[in-house]
Design a protein around this motif. Structure first.
Motif, PDB file in Angstrom:
ATOM      1  N   MET A   1      40.856  44.281  49.857  1.00 17.14           N
ATOM      2  CA  MET A   1      40.562  43.825  48.501  1.00 17.14           C
ATOM      3  C   MET A   1      39.415  42.819  48.529  1.00 17.14           C
ATOM      4  O   MET A   1      39.388  41.927  49.364  1.00 17.14           O
ATOM      5  CB  MET A   1      41.813  43.174  47.889  1.00 17.14           C
ATOM      6  CG  MET A   1      41.624  42.703  46.451  1.00 17.14           C
ATOM      7  SD  MET A   1      43.194  42.231  45.665  1.00 17.14           S
ATOM      8  CE  MET A   1      43.660  40.789  46.639  1.00 17.14           C
ATOM      9  N   ARG A   2      38.482  42.974  47.603  1.00 15.03           N
ATOM     10  CA  ARG A   2      37.337  42.054  47.497  1.00 15.03           C
ATOM     11  C   ARG A   2      37.666  41.002  46.433  1.00 15.03           C
ATOM     12  O   ARG A   2      37.996  41.340  45.291  1.00 15.03           O
ATOM     13  CB  ARG A   2      36.069  42.818  47.117  1.00 15.03           C
ATOM     14  CG  ARG A   2      35.561  43.726  48.238  1.00 15.03           C
ATOM     15  CD  ARG A   2      34.417  44.613  47.776  1.00 15.03           C
ATOM     16  NE  ARG A   2      33.274  43.844  47.308  1.00 15.03           N
ATOM     17  CZ  ARG A   2      32.332  43.334  48.097  1.00 15.03           C
ATOM     18  NH1 ARG A   2      32.410  43.507  49.411  1.00 15.03           N
ATOM     19  NH2 ARG A   2      31.312  42.668  47.591  1.00 15.03           N
ATOM     20  N   ILE A   3      37.550  39.733  46.813  1.00 18.34           N
ATOM     21  CA  ILE A   3      37.894  38.621  45.927  1.00 18.34           C
ATOM     22  C   ILE A   3      36.641  37.808  45.640  1.00 18.34           C
ATOM     23  O   ILE A   3      36.065  37.194  46.544  1.00 18.34           O
ATOM     24  CB  ILE A   3      38.978  37.727  46.556  1.00 18.34           C
ATOM     25  CG1 ILE A   3      40.242  38.540  46.841  1.00 18.34           C
ATOM     26  CG2 ILE A   3      39.301  36.552  45.636  1.00 18.34           C
ATOM     27  CD1 ILE A   3      41.344  37.761  47.535  1.00 18.34           C
ATOM     28  N   HIS A  28      41.501  39.990  53.429  1.00 19.50           N
ATOM     29  CA  HIS A  28      40.674  40.457  52.320  1.00 19.50           C
ATOM     30  C   HIS A  28      39.231  39.973  52.494  1.00 19.50           C
ATOM     31  O   HIS A  28      38.925  39.216  53.408  1.00 19.50           O
ATOM     32  CB  HIS A  28      41.272  39.975  50.996  1.00 19.50           C
ATOM     33  CG  HIS A  28      42.686  40.416  50.795  1.00 19.50           C
ATOM     34  ND1 HIS A  28      43.039  41.721  50.539  1.00 19.50           N
ATOM     35  CD2 HIS A  28      43.859  39.719  50.847  1.00 19.50           C
ATOM     36  CE1 HIS A  28      44.355  41.820  50.426  1.00 19.50           C
ATOM     37  NE2 HIS A  28      44.874  40.621  50.617  1.00 19.50           N
ATOM     38  N   ASP A  55      37.531  43.306  43.280  1.00 24.35           N
ATOM     39  CA  ASP A  55      38.786  43.743  42.690  1.00 24.35           C
ATOM     40  C   ASP A  55      39.442  42.642  41.870  1.00 24.35           C
ATOM     41  O   ASP A  55      40.164  42.918  40.906  1.00 24.35           O
ATOM     42  CB  ASP A  55      39.756  44.193  43.789  1.00 24.35           C
ATOM     43  CG  ASP A  55      39.176  45.305  44.643  1.00 24.35           C
ATOM     44  OD1 ASP A  55      38.978  46.411  44.121  1.00 24.35           O
ATOM     45  OD2 ASP A  55      38.904  45.055  45.831  1.00 24.35           O
ATOM     46  N   VAL A  56      39.198  41.398  42.254  1.00 20.96           N
ATOM     47  CA  VAL A  56      39.805  40.229  41.620  1.00 20.96           C
ATOM     48  C   VAL A  56      38.746  39.135  41.544  1.00 20.96           C
ATOM     49  O   VAL A  56      37.893  39.015  42.428  1.00 20.96           O
ATOM     50  CB  VAL A  56      41.012  39.721  42.447  1.00 20.96           C
ATOM     51  CG1 VAL A  56      41.528  38.389  41.899  1.00 20.96           C
ATOM     52  CG2 VAL A  56      42.130  40.743  42.464  1.00 20.96           C
ATOM     53  N   LYS A  89      38.619  42.779  34.943  1.00 20.47           N
ATOM     54  CA  LYS A  89      39.031  42.294  36.253  1.00 20.47           C
ATOM     55  C   LYS A  89      40.205  41.317  36.124  1.00 20.47           C
ATOM     56  O   LYS A  89      40.237  40.504  35.203  1.00 20.47           O
ATOM     57  CB  LYS A  89      37.879  41.546  36.936  1.00 20.47           C
ATOM     58  CG  LYS A  89      36.596  42.343  37.106  1.00 20.47           C
ATOM     59  CD  LYS A  89      36.700  43.333  38.230  1.00 20.47           C
ATOM     60  CE  LYS A  89      35.369  44.053  38.432  1.00 20.47           C
ATOM     61  NZ  LYS A  89      35.463  45.084  39.478  1.00 20.47           N
ATOM     62  N   VAL A 138      47.958  36.443  45.655  1.00 19.88           N
ATOM     63  CA  VAL A 138      47.575  37.683  46.323  1.00 19.88           C
ATOM     64  C   VAL A 138      48.820  38.532  46.600  1.00 19.88           C
ATOM     65  O   VAL A 138      48.820  39.752  46.391  1.00 19.88           O
ATOM     66  CB  VAL A 138      46.811  37.378  47.630  1.00 19.88           C
ATOM     67  CG1 VAL A 138      46.663  38.652  48.469  1.00 19.88           C
ATOM     68  CG2 VAL A 138      45.435  36.791  47.327  1.00 19.88           C
ATOM     69  N   LEU A 141      50.179  40.337  43.433  1.00 17.64           N
ATOM     70  CA  LEU A 141      49.319  41.282  42.718  1.00 17.64           C
ATOM     71  C   LEU A 141      49.920  42.678  42.667  1.00 17.64           C
ATOM     72  O   LEU A 141      49.831  43.361  41.646  1.00 17.64           O
ATOM     73  CB  LEU A 141      47.933  41.330  43.366  1.00 17.64           C
ATOM     74  CG  LEU A 141      46.889  42.196  42.654  1.00 17.64           C
ATOM     75  CD1 LEU A 141      46.646  41.678  41.238  1.00 17.64           C
ATOM     76  CD2 LEU A 141      45.589  42.239  43.441  1.00 17.64           C
ATOM     77  N   GLY A 142      50.547  43.106  43.736  1.00 18.58           N
ATOM     78  CA  GLY A 142      51.064  44.467  43.783  1.00 18.58           C
ATOM     79  C   GLY A 142      52.297  44.704  42.930  1.00 18.58           C
ATOM     80  O   GLY A 142      52.678  45.852  42.706  1.00 18.58           O
TER      81      GLY A 142
END
Length: 372
Positions: A1-3, A28, A55-56, A89, A138, A141-142
């Protein structure tokens, strides 16, 4: 995941220096402007492009608002906030305690934390506390629940439609998808309020980042509404595939906000794509949300397509125009239009846009004779 981490550096130096390594330790990828190498694109464009790839987005609110850019009249962090909201986002906001905010930063914080249009934020005193809270977020999130709530309408609502007004290019009708959002229980804007909002409408559109900075926006207004027309982006060739793009934003005195856009099209015509249409409607919902014109907690949403006889149910390829298409054989007229029977929470214009867009798109495609 890109933060993506967004903040002014001044007053948050320790936090910004610590977060990249911490995010990597969580498994991440951090995205910060300090890591950008030399690029041929303008700095603002590079930052917004990096944000779009994430992603966030994490927003740190410290004491300083930052440099105000002439192009947008706001800071880079403010620009990134609007862009993240427009793109739908997830936005995590952390406010630093024990510091005095500048007036402009305090005003920005109020927008970010606004009950109806902002997000709930957390706070921190130390870098260690910030990292602990970020790690918890983090992990959450899921398993986040839907941000939407629905309620049946107790009485019908009256919406203003423009389905009899198709776009025209080169003398040919261009079908337009139109999206309408009306706040429930809103008494409407006064003449003074409508005039003030009309004056700011073009700037609000530019600040979303959804239109070209150089686009020549045209405002027209009356006692009942204010409308901004957005010019189409010209393709290199007439038959080049073109994704849908907004062409008009209208604010009604009733509080209704309407957005019209072209459908994806190529040399063979306009396309209703069962995959592209929900994505487009979702993006348009977020566009309306980023305009920050609606702040009522409950809204109704409806969608339609003008000149539907000039559309085909097909797949849109952004890289290659079709060589064949089924031309309309329908002699009877038909409409593609949804009528709301329930209200939705304001999250429909933000994190809930995908969930709202899918049934709207399915209803429009089902009404098409080829999709029945």
């Amino acid at each position: 995941m890109r933060i993506f981490v967004s903040s002014v550096r001044k007053g948050l130096e320790e936090e910004r220096d610590a977060l990249p390594g911490f995010i990597r330790a969580l498994g991440h990828t951090p995205v910060l402007f300090e890591d950008f190498s030399a690029q041929p694109t303008p700095s603002r464009e590079a930052c917004l492009k990096a944000l779009d790839s994430a992603d966030v987005s994490v927003f740190l609110l410290g004491p300083s608002y930052g440099h105000v850019f002439q192009e947008t009249g706001q800071s880079a962090t403010h620009d990134e906030w609007v862009a993240a909201k427009t793109a739908g986002k997830p936005r995590w906001v952390y406010r630093k305690q024990g510091v005095t905010f500048e007036d402009a930063q305090q005003s920005f914080a109020r927008d970010v934390e606004a009950y109806a249009t902002g997000v709930f934020r957390d706070s921190f005193k130390t870098t260690a506390e910030l990292m602990t809270k970020l790690a918890e977020k983090v992990n959450e999130l899921g398993s986040m629940p839907s941000p939407l709530s629905f309620a049946p309408l107790t009485q019908p609502v009256s919406l203003q439609w423009s389905l009899d007004e198709a776009g025209v290019e080169g003398g040919t009708p261009i079908p337009l998808v139109e999206l309408h959002v009306l706040p429930v229980g809103f008494t409407g804007h006064s003449a003074r309020q409508l005039e003030e909002l009309s004056t700011s409408l073009a700037d609000r559109i530019r600040q979303t980042g959804a239109v070209n900075d150089n686009a020549s926006l045209t405002l027209s207004s009356s006692q009942a509404h204010a409308t901004v027309s957005i010019p189409l982006t010209r393709p290199h060739r007439w038959d080049d595939p073109r994704p849908g793009e907004p062409v008009e934003v209208c604010l009604h005195k009733t509080g209704q906000v309407s957005l019209r856009a072209t459908l994806p099209r190529d040399g063979m015509g306009s396309i209703l794509d069962q995959d592209a249409l929900p994505r487009q409607i979702s993006a348009l919902l977020r566009f309306i949300g980023a305009l920050n014109l609606i702040q009522h907690e409950r809204i109704v949403v409806a969608a339609g397509v003008s000149a539907p006889r000039h559309t085909q149910l097909d797949r849109f390829n952004p890289h290659q125009s079709r060589t064949r298409a089924e031309l309309s054989a329908y002699t009877r007229s038909f409409t593609l239009q949804t009528e709301p029977d329930e209200s939705i929470s304001l999250a429909a214009l933000d994190t809930g846009s995908d969930e709202v867009a899918k049934p709207l798109a399915r209803a429009l495609i089902k009404q098409h004779p080829s999709g029945a």
